[in-house]
Design a protein around this motif. Structure first.
Motif, PDB file in Angstrom:
ATOM      1  N   GLN A  36       0.828  -1.211   0.000  1.00 33.18           N
ATOM      2  CA  GLN A  36       0.000   0.000   0.000  1.00 33.18           C
ATOM      3  C   GLN A  36       0.858   1.255   0.000  1.00 33.18           C
ATOM      4  N   GLU A  87       2.459   1.577  -3.531  1.00 31.58           N
ATOM      5  CA  GLU A  87       1.457   1.931  -4.541  1.00 31.58           C
ATOM      6  C   GLU A  87       1.189   3.431  -4.588  1.00 31.58           C
ATOM      7  N   GLU A 145      -2.542 -13.523   1.124  1.00 32.93           N
ATOM      8  CA  GLU A 145      -2.908 -12.109   0.996  1.00 32.93           C
ATOM      9  C   GLU A 145      -1.702 -11.263   0.606  1.00 32.93           C
ATOM     10  N   SER A 149      -0.413 -12.128  -3.004  1.00 29.89           N
ATOM     11  CA  SER A 149      -1.338 -11.594  -4.018  1.00 29.89           C
ATOM     12  C   SER A 149      -1.135 -10.096  -4.210  1.00 29.89           C
ATOM     13  N   ALA A 150      -0.923  -9.385  -3.095  1.00 34.09           N
ATOM     14  CA  ALA A 150      -0.734  -7.933  -3.173  1.00 34.09           C
ATOM     15  C   ALA A 150       0.547  -7.592  -3.931  1.00 34.09           C
ATOM     16  N   LEU A 159       2.167  -9.514  -6.141  1.00 32.16           N
ATOM     17  CA  LEU A 159       2.025  -9.905  -7.556  1.00 32.16           C
ATOM     18  C   LEU A 159       1.171  -8.907  -8.314  1.00 32.16           C
ATOM     19  N   LYS A 160       0.140  -8.386  -7.673  1.00 27.79           N
ATOM     20  CA  LYS A 160      -0.704  -7.376  -8.325  1.00 27.79           C
ATOM     21  C   LYS A 160       0.106  -6.133  -8.648  1.00 27.79           C
ATOM     22  N   LEU A 161       0.920  -5.685  -7.674  1.00 24.07           N
ATOM     23  CA  LEU A 161       1.770  -4.511  -7.917  1.00 24.07           C
ATOM     24  C   LEU A 161       2.791  -4.804  -9.009  1.00 24.07           C
ATOM     25  N   LEU A 180       2.619  -6.859 -11.577  1.00 23.61           N
ATOM     26  CA  LEU A 180       1.994  -6.892 -12.903  1.00 23.61           C
ATOM     27  C   LEU A 180       1.519  -5.507 -13.330  1.00 23.61           C
ATOM     28  N   ALA A 181       0.989  -4.739 -12.388  1.00 34.18           N
ATOM     29  CA  ALA A 181       0.476  -3.412 -12.733  1.00 34.18           C
ATOM     30  C   ALA A 181       1.584  -2.464 -13.168  1.00 34.18           C
TER      31      ALA A 181
END
Length: 356
Positions: free
Chosen positions: A304, A307, A330, A333-334, A336-338, A340-341
């Protein structure tokens, strides 16, 4: 760890030494700001016995006029307080100039107080820092003392003293002992070096997450910042720092064309806690970090934080490190999301030959 009973509780009860630490003042091409700093020094409730001024050398002929103005101001001021002026024969840059200055001073004095030409102290600044240096001289786990207040807002209701124990260095008006400076040995390291090797290996807490993010940009943009390097070295040696609840210095350098770091408008946080009349006195009960400062961040909390900065991405080594360190579903996943984004940022830099 020192026994709590031996810790000082009140700065007003700390006697001043016979020989006061010098103020190390760094200046360059901002005489109009330097004038304000010198004016504030001349009005201190306790006047320093010695000022050691280090003026960096010119980058080009156009700097010489401004540098000469700074030197003239310092010479005139020496009629009030003795000033030893060192003008660099060549331009070292901010980081090299400061590190060389403090390293040289540490060979001559057992402690020092540092100011830059855009940090204006309130009237009690020098007295408070001199007493802080005396108060914690025999507590080697304390790495520095500072006049600048910067801490997470959620910490404020928990602070019941005028100073707290921090794990970040705040160099906007700070004091340090020469043995601590020499122990950290910034002069013996490459500029921008990181004792944790990579930004993502810096232990992340509610305070050090900011240092981690700063180091990310230093590494990726091949920049340097002596304060970040000092903070990381102190962190790697498990040093703590005494910082105030209210700032008794004010930064006036924002928006100045000669500013090294901040060239835009003054951000809300920089002088938010400044009090021109502050006279902090009460000291922490122990030298342990508050639990909220010592507690490691959860992976999701670190994501967070990352981001919030649009320019951050995760390299392959970084994502591998984070996935290994934060293994819950959790957290993974957070991250990996960052990853990829922000992967397009990394790919663009890779194609341009920039560090990734």
């Amino acid at each position: 760890m020192s026994h709590e009973s031996k810790l000082p509780r009140s700065l007003d009860d700390i006697p001043l030494p016979n020989s006061l630490p010098p103020i190390v003042l760094v200046a360059f091409t901002r005489p109009e700001l330097l004038q304000q700093v010198l004016s504030a020094i001349s009005q201190q409730s306790l006047l320093p016995q010695q000022i050691l001024a280090f003026v960096d050398g010119a980058r080009s002929p156009k700097d010489e006029l401004l540098i000469n103005e700074c030197v003239s101001l310092l010479k005139d001021f020496s009629q009030k307080i003795p000033v030893e002026i060192v003008v660099r024969p060549e331009n070292l840059g901010c980081d090299r100039n400061v590190v060389a200055a403090l390293t040289g001073v540490s060979d001559r004095y057992d402690s020092f107080i540092y100011l830059e030409d855009d940090v204006v102290p309130n009237l009690g600044f020098y007295d408070r820092l001199c007493r802080l240096l005396e108060a914690y001289r025999n507590h080697p786990q304390v790495g520095s003392v500072s006049a600048f207040a910067n801490f997470p807002n959620e910490l404020e209701p928990l602070i019941d003293r005028d100073f707290i124990v921090s794990n970040r260095v705040f160099a906007l008006g700070f004091g340090m002992w020469s043995d601590r400076w020499q122990k950290l040995n910034l002069a013996g390291q490459d500029q921008g070096s990181n004792p944790f090797k990579h930004y993502y290996e810096i232990p992340a807490t509610i305070q050090t997450k900011h240092t981690l993010l700063n180091q990310f940009f230093i590494e990726k943009n091949r920049q340097t910042d002596w304060v970040i390097t000092l903070t990381l070295n102190a962190l790697s040696h498990n040093l703590v720092h005494i910082t105030p609840k209210v700032s008794f210095v004010k930064n006036i350098g924002f928006g100045h064309p000669e500013a090294k770091t901040y060239r835009g408008a003054e951000p809300d946080w920089i002088n938010f806690r400044f009090d021109p009349d502050a006279h902090p006195n009460s000291l922490p009960d122990c030298l342990e970090l508050m639990d909220v400062l010592a507690k490691p961040l959860k992976g999701v909390e670190l994501v967070q934080h990352l981001e919030k900065s649009d320019g951050v991405w995760l390299s392959l080594p970084a994502i591998a490190h984070f996935l290994q360190k934060y293994q819950s579903f959790e957290n993974m996943s957070a991250f990996l999301k960052l990853f990829l984004a922000r992967a397009p940022i990394m790919l663009r830099r890779w194609r341009s030959g920039l560090p990734v």
